[in-house]
Design a protein around this motif. Structure first.
Motif, PDB file in Angstrom:
ATOM      1  N   GLY A 136       0.826  -1.211   0.000  1.00 49.16           N
ATOM      2  CA  GLY A 136       0.000   0.000   0.000  1.00 49.16           C
ATOM      3  C   GLY A 136       0.855   1.254   0.000  1.00 49.16           C
ATOM      4  N   GLU A 137       1.909   1.254   0.803  1.00 49.29           N
ATOM      5  CA  GLU A 137       2.817   2.403   0.852  1.00 49.29           C
ATOM      6  C   GLU A 137       3.534   2.573  -0.489  1.00 49.29           C
ATOM      7  OE1 GLU A 137       5.309   1.440   4.144  1.00 49.29           O
ATOM      8  OE2 GLU A 137       3.761   1.901   5.639  1.00 49.29           O
ATOM      9  N   GLU A 138       3.952   1.464  -1.078  1.00 51.26           N
ATOM     10  CA  GLU A 138       4.619   1.522  -2.378  1.00 51.26           C
ATOM     11  C   GLU A 138       3.665   2.044  -3.448  1.00 51.26           C
ATOM     12  OE1 GLU A 138       6.707  -1.528  -5.558  1.00 51.26           O
ATOM     13  OE2 GLU A 138       6.585  -2.130  -3.454  1.00 51.26           O
ATOM     14  N   GLU A 139       2.407   1.605  -3.381  1.00 47.95           N
ATOM     15  CA  GLU A 139       1.396   2.061  -4.340  1.00 47.95           C
ATOM     16  C   GLU A 139       1.154   3.551  -4.188  1.00 47.95           C
ATOM     17  OE1 GLU A 139      -2.762   3.184  -5.303  1.00 47.95           O
ATOM     18  OE2 GLU A 139      -2.097   2.734  -3.289  1.00 47.95           O
ATOM     19  N   ALA A 140       1.090   4.064  -2.949  1.00 48.16           N
ATOM     20  CA  ALA A 140       0.880   5.485  -2.710  1.00 48.16           C
ATOM     21  C   ALA A 140       2.054   6.296  -3.254  1.00 48.16           C
ATOM     22  CB  ALA A 140       0.696   5.743  -1.218  1.00 48.16           C
ATOM     23  N   SER A 141       3.261   5.797  -3.082  1.00 47.13           N
ATOM     24  CA  SER A 141       4.450   6.474  -3.588  1.00 47.13           C
ATOM     25  C   SER A 141       4.426   6.538  -5.116  1.00 47.13           C
ATOM     26  CB  SER A 141       5.697   5.750  -3.099  1.00 47.13           C
ATOM     27  OG  SER A 141       6.837   6.222  -3.747  1.00 47.13           O
ATOM     28  N   LEU A 142       4.084   5.432  -5.740  1.00 45.57           N
ATOM     29  CA  LEU A 142       4.006   5.400  -7.201  1.00 45.57           C
ATOM     30  C   LEU A 142       2.905   6.314  -7.720  1.00 45.57           C
ATOM     31  CD1 LEU A 142       4.540   1.595  -7.878  1.00 45.57           C
ATOM     32  CD2 LEU A 142       6.117   3.446  -8.439  1.00 45.57           C
ATOM     33  N   MET A 143       1.775   6.332  -7.026  1.00 44.52           N
ATOM     34  CA  MET A 143       0.651   7.186  -7.432  1.00 44.52           C
ATOM     35  C   MET A 143       1.053   8.656  -7.350  1.00 44.52           C
ATOM     36  SD  MET A 143      -2.158   6.991  -8.750  1.00 44.52           S
ATOM     37  CE  MET A 143      -3.829   6.548  -8.562  1.00 44.52           C
ATOM     38  N   ALA A 144       1.779   9.049  -6.313  1.00 43.91           N
ATOM     39  CA  ALA A 144       2.240  10.433  -6.177  1.00 43.91           C
ATOM     40  C   ALA A 144       3.184  10.786  -7.321  1.00 43.91           C
ATOM     41  CB  ALA A 144       2.931  10.623  -4.832  1.00 43.91           C
ATOM     42  N   SER A 145       4.065   9.841  -7.694  1.00 43.96           N
ATOM     43  CA  SER A 145       4.988  10.075  -8.800  1.00 43.96           C
ATOM     44  C   SER A 145       4.233  10.244 -10.118  1.00 43.96           C
ATOM     45  CB  SER A 145       5.964   8.904  -8.896  1.00 43.96           C
ATOM     46  OG  SER A 145       6.771   9.011 -10.032  1.00 43.96           O
ATOM     47  N   VAL A 146       3.218   9.431 -10.339  1.00 48.95           N
ATOM     48  CA  VAL A 146       2.417   9.532 -11.562  1.00 48.95           C
ATOM     49  C   VAL A 146       1.667  10.854 -11.597  1.00 48.95           C
ATOM     50  CG1 VAL A 146       0.411   8.554 -12.764  1.00 48.95           C
ATOM     51  CG2 VAL A 146       2.226   7.052 -11.948  1.00 48.95           C
ATOM     52  N   ARG A 147       1.094  11.247 -10.476  1.00 51.18           N
ATOM     53  CA  ARG A 147       0.363  12.528 -10.419  1.00 51.18           C
ATOM     54  C   ARG A 147       1.298  13.700 -10.718  1.00 51.18           C
ATOM     55  NH1 ARG A 147      -2.997  10.484  -5.515  1.00 51.18           N
ATOM     56  NH2 ARG A 147      -4.904   9.854  -6.589  1.00 51.18           N
ATOM     57  N   GLN A 148       2.512  13.627 -10.211  1.00 52.49           N
ATOM     58  CA  GLN A 148       3.473  14.690 -10.466  1.00 52.49           C
ATOM     59  C   GLN A 148       3.805  14.744 -11.963  1.00 52.49           C
ATOM     60  OE1 GLN A 148       7.162  14.175  -8.414  1.00 52.49           O
ATOM     61  NE2 GLN A 148       7.878  16.244  -8.867  1.00 52.49           N
ATOM     62  N   THR A 149       3.997  13.589 -12.582  1.00 47.69           N
ATOM     63  CA  THR A 149       4.291  13.538 -14.017  1.00 47.69           C
ATOM     64  C   THR A 149       3.120  14.081 -14.823  1.00 47.69           C
ATOM     65  OG1 THR A 149       5.699  11.605 -13.678  1.00 47.69           O
ATOM     66  CG2 THR A 149       4.948  12.021 -15.916  1.00 47.69           C
ATOM     67  N   VAL A 150       1.902  13.682 -14.469  1.00 47.79           N
ATOM     68  CA  VAL A 150       0.708  14.162 -15.178  1.00 47.79           C
ATOM     69  C   VAL A 150       0.564  15.667 -14.987  1.00 47.79           C
ATOM     70  CG1 VAL A 150      -1.807  14.058 -15.216  1.00 47.79           C
ATOM     71  CG2 VAL A 150      -0.481  11.952 -15.160  1.00 47.79           C
ATOM     72  N   GLY A 151       0.831  16.155 -13.793  1.00 53.42           N
ATOM     73  CA  GLY A 151       0.755  17.592 -13.542  1.00 53.42           C
ATOM     74  C   GLY A 151       1.735  18.356 -14.409  1.00 53.42           C
ATOM     75  N   GLY A 152       2.920  17.815 -14.561  1.00 51.24           N
ATOM     76  CA  GLY A 152       3.914  18.451 -15.417  1.00 51.24           C
ATOM     77  C   GLY A 152       3.489  18.447 -16.874  1.00 51.24           C
ATOM     78  N   MET A 153       2.754  17.440 -17.280  1.00 50.75           N
ATOM     79  CA  MET A 153       2.304  17.350 -18.664  1.00 50.75           C
ATOM     80  C   MET A 153       1.098  18.243 -18.940  1.00 50.75           C
ATOM     81  SD  MET A 153       2.626  13.326 -19.392  1.00 50.75           S
ATOM     82  CE  MET A 153       3.844  12.903 -20.591  1.00 50.75           C
ATOM     83  N   SER A 154       0.375  18.648 -17.907  1.00 51.31           N
ATOM     84  CA  SER A 154      -0.804  19.479 -18.141  1.00 51.31           C
ATOM     85  C   SER A 154      -0.408  20.828 -18.719  1.00 51.31           C
ATOM     86  CB  SER A 154      -1.608  19.651 -16.854  1.00 51.31           C
ATOM     87  OG  SER A 154      -0.897  20.467 -15.944  1.00 51.31           O
ATOM     88  N   ASP A 155       0.832  21.278 -18.466  1.00 49.28           N
ATOM     89  CA  ASP A 155       1.306  22.511 -19.085  1.00 49.28           C
ATOM     90  C   ASP A 155       1.277  22.378 -20.599  1.00 49.28           C
ATOM     91  OD1 ASP A 155       1.712  23.603 -16.620  1.00 49.28           O
ATOM     92  OD2 ASP A 155       3.895  23.286 -16.602  1.00 49.28           O
ATOM     93  N   LEU A 156       1.630  21.204 -21.119  1.00 50.27           N
ATOM     94  CA  LEU A 156       1.576  20.975 -22.563  1.00 50.27           C
ATOM     95  C   LEU A 156       0.139  21.034 -23.067  1.00 50.27           C
ATOM     96  CD1 LEU A 156       4.081  18.012 -22.964  1.00 50.27           C
ATOM     97  CD2 LEU A 156       4.443  20.393 -23.605  1.00 50.27           C
TER      98      LEU A 156
END
Length: 185
Positions: A136-156
């Motif tokens: 669960g902790e690993e999944e939360a960490s991965l989800m945060a990383s994905v959200r950060q990547t998606v947030g960075g892509m929203s500028d595009l």
């Protein structure tokens, strides 16, 4: 039923290899000048060529039979090796069982009583719960990383880029590429 190795090899190597299948006596005779086409030597030359070809076909047939025998031997060897591997695998499982439960363990008899199995099961449950918490902790960490990547892509997506000169740089790079391509042509 699928054709056998012998049948496949015979049909593709032996049948079309006979000299009359390649060239008939009449076609062979027509290859010679007209003045020699009626000579009896042409027929004997054709027969000699045919006997040489038959010897070659017989040699190929013997090789085919040899390969079929080798194939059967290989299949037997593979089957034997698979059986041995399965026995080794079963032996490995028995060895692991002996290591876990002792030399006196028997697969048919029960190894635990109700009183001895409960602590074992509770320990296993605790291990599974710990593993679930870690996952669960690993999944939360991965989800945060994905959200950060998606947030960075929203500028595009909305056209807001961190580099305000990117458009000009891309157009300049494309112009350089076009000039290079035009120069090569």
């Amino acid at each position: 039923m699928a054709p056998s190795e012998l049948k496949i090899l015979s049909n593709y190597l032996l049948v079309p290899a006979q000299l009359p299948a390649v060239i008939s006596l009449q076609e062979f005779t027509s290859l010679f000048p007209r003045s020699l086409q009626s000579s009896p030597h042409i027929r004997s030359l054709y027969r000699d060529l045919q006997s040489q070809r038959n010897a070659l076909v017989d040699s190929v047939a013997a090789e085919i039979e040899s390969e079929v025998k080798k194939g059967k031997l290989q299949r037997r060897t593979v089957i034997k090796e698979r059986r041995l591997a399965q026995l080794d695998e079963q032996d490995d499982e028995i060895e692991i069982e002996r290591m876990l439960f002792g030399a006196a363990s028997n697969t048919q008899s029960s190894r635990h009583s109700i009183n001895s199995i409960l602590p074992e099961l509770e320990g296993a449950i605790a291990e599974v719960e710990n593993e679930l918490q870690r996952l669960g902790e690993e999944e939360a960490s991965l989800m945060a990383s994905v959200r950060q990547t998606v947030g960075g892509m929203s500028d595009l997506r909305y056209g807001r880029l961190a580099n305000s000169h990117l458009r000009e740089q891309v157009l300049e790079g494309l112009a350089d590429l076009k000039a290079t391509c035009d120069g090569k042509n």
